[in-house]
Design an enzyme around this catalytic site. Structure first.
Site, PDB file in Angstrom:
ATOM      1  N   ASP A 100       0.847  -1.190   0.000  1.00  0.00           N
ATOM      2  CA  ASP A 100       0.000   0.000   0.000  1.00  0.00           C
ATOM      3  C   ASP A 100       0.891   1.251   0.000  1.00  0.00           C
ATOM      4  OD1 ASP A 100      -2.473   1.294   0.139  1.00  0.00           O
ATOM      5  OD2 ASP A 100      -2.535   1.274   2.338  1.00  0.00           O
ATOM      6  N   HIS A 101       0.622   2.182  -0.891  1.00  0.00           N
ATOM      7  CA  HIS A 101       1.352   3.471  -0.926  1.00  0.00           C
ATOM      8  C   HIS A 101       2.872   3.315  -0.882  1.00  0.00           C
ATOM      9  CE1 HIS A 101      -2.127   6.090  -0.820  1.00  0.00           C
ATOM     10  NE2 HIS A 101      -2.668   5.222   0.028  1.00  0.00           N
ATOM     11  N   GLY A 160      -7.401   8.636   7.009  1.00  0.00           N
ATOM     12  CA  GLY A 160      -7.572   8.999   8.411  1.00  0.00           C
ATOM     13  C   GLY A 160      -9.022   9.310   8.727  1.00  0.00           C
ATOM     14  N   ALA A 206     -11.678   4.885   2.840  1.00  0.00           N
ATOM     15  CA  ALA A 206     -13.104   4.570   2.977  1.00  0.00           C
ATOM     16  C   ALA A 206     -13.572   4.531   4.429  1.00  0.00           C
ATOM     17  CB  ALA A 206     -13.429   3.241   2.291  1.00  0.00           C
ATOM     18  N   SER A 207     -12.639   4.596   5.392  1.00  0.00           N
ATOM     19  CA  SER A 207     -13.051   4.622   6.802  1.00  0.00           C
ATOM     20  C   SER A 207     -13.898   5.858   7.062  1.00  0.00           C
ATOM     21  CB  SER A 207     -11.823   4.668   7.723  1.00  0.00           C
ATOM     22  OG  SER A 207     -11.211   3.412   7.799  1.00  0.00           O
ATOM     23  N   ASN A 247     -10.517   0.485   0.285  1.00  0.00           N
ATOM     24  CA  ASN A 247      -9.455   0.410   1.301  1.00  0.00           C
ATOM     25  C   ASN A 247      -9.946   0.876   2.660  1.00  0.00           C
ATOM     26  OD1 ASN A 247      -7.963  -0.113  -0.987  1.00  0.00           O
ATOM     27  ND2 ASN A 247      -6.334   1.328  -0.495  1.00  0.00           N
TER      28      ASN A 247
HETATM   29 ZN   LIG Z   1      -4.614   4.985   0.664  1.00  0.00          ZN
END
Ligand SMILES: [Zn+2]
Length: 284
Positions: free
Chosen positions: A82-83, A181, A210-211, A230
């Site tokens: 990821d990233h 975040g 998506a949190s 994600n």
């Molecule tokens: Zn991300």
């Protein structure tokens, strides 16, 4: 042996009109929770680790833990970078056995982003590893990377065609208003922009941050072409809050097997809920 790229998972999701959830892992327990829940719900899943996570847990440990989880449940599992930004770091991890990669050049000028992604694709496809890249830039905090609101910008649909054609990527992360975040206010997603990108680009689209996005918005995004969702922050919160509350009730406890147990239960509920929202249950 069971670690796979996410290419087939995402194309199947695109055809089936659902999304594959990508959950950020940190250690043995988070992998256990995700694998167990995925097996119970028969859902494809992606286990994502940022560079900070791989530094923390060790590339060798994470690979072995994920392979053990995949074998235990006979689960095709994608351990995903990821990233990641450094090409030599990506090359090393792919050589070690990772088959699912996100190269993040979103901080670079357009042409430099394309060059970095092209280089990554040329390498990864030799190993049958899938490559996701981001066009536009999400705000918020991911790993040790902080992007201020003013530095974030949305994905341009016309530039997206050019970007996908020039790079040969397998999936495209879009910036349409989500953020890494926690959200300070109500999140707003630009569905018109997302629909325009979907019209122009045939590869699966990815939603980061998506949190905290309400269920109906995530479902609408999936209906507009999002095939990978994600989730990181919500899992961390559930895990940490359960441990905090355990210690409030049992301040003298010192056995990790006891104080981590409720954290796993709390995280599992979030994982199951995200699988349900993504519609990926029963799609193995
Ligand atoms: Zn991300």
């Amino acid at each position: 042996m069971y670690l796979v790229s996410n290419r087939d998972m995402l194309y199947r999701a695109q055809r089936g009109g659902y999304a594959v959830p990508a959950f950020n892992i940190h250690n043995l327990e988070t992998v256990q929770v995700i694998a167990e829940t995925a097996a119970e719900m028969q859902s494809p899943v992606i286990m994502a680790g940022t560079p900070g996570t791989f530094n923390y847990a060790g590339v060798d440990y994470l690979l072995e833990i994920c392979q053990a989880a995949a074998r235990r449940y006979k689960l095709p599992l994608a351990l995903h970078l990821d990233h990641h930004q450094a090409i030599d770091d990506i090359q090393f991890k792919v050589q070690q056995g990772v088959r699912s990669v996100m190269v993040d050049g979103s901080h670079l000028p357009f042409v430099d982003n394309i060059a970095l992604v092209q280089q990554t694709v040329a390498f990864c496809h030799r190993y049958d590893a899938s490559v996701e890249a981001e066009l536009g830039r999400l705000g918020g905090e991911e790993d040790d990377l902080m992007v201020e609101g003013a530095d974030s910008f949305f994905t341009d649909p016309d530039a997206a065609i050019h970007f996908v054609e020039r790079t040969g990527i397998d999936s495209l992360a879009v910036a349409i208003g989500s953020a890494h975040g926690l959200y300070s206010g109500e999140p707003k997603l630009d569905f018109i922009r997302l629909a325009a990108i979907q019209q122009r680009v045939s590869i699966p689209l990815v939603l980061h941050g998506a949190s905290g996005i309400p269920e109906e918005m995530v479902k609408k995004a999936i209906a507009c072409g999002i095939c990978k969702v994600n989730v990181a922050t919500e899992l961390k919160i559930a895990f940490a809050e359960a441990i905090k509350s355990y210690f409030t009730q049992h301040p003298a406890e010192n056995d990790p097997r006891k104080y981590i147990a409720p954290a796993k239960v709390a995280m599992k509920a979030v994982v199951a809920d995200k699988i349900r929202i993504c519609g990926s249950s029963g799609r193995l």
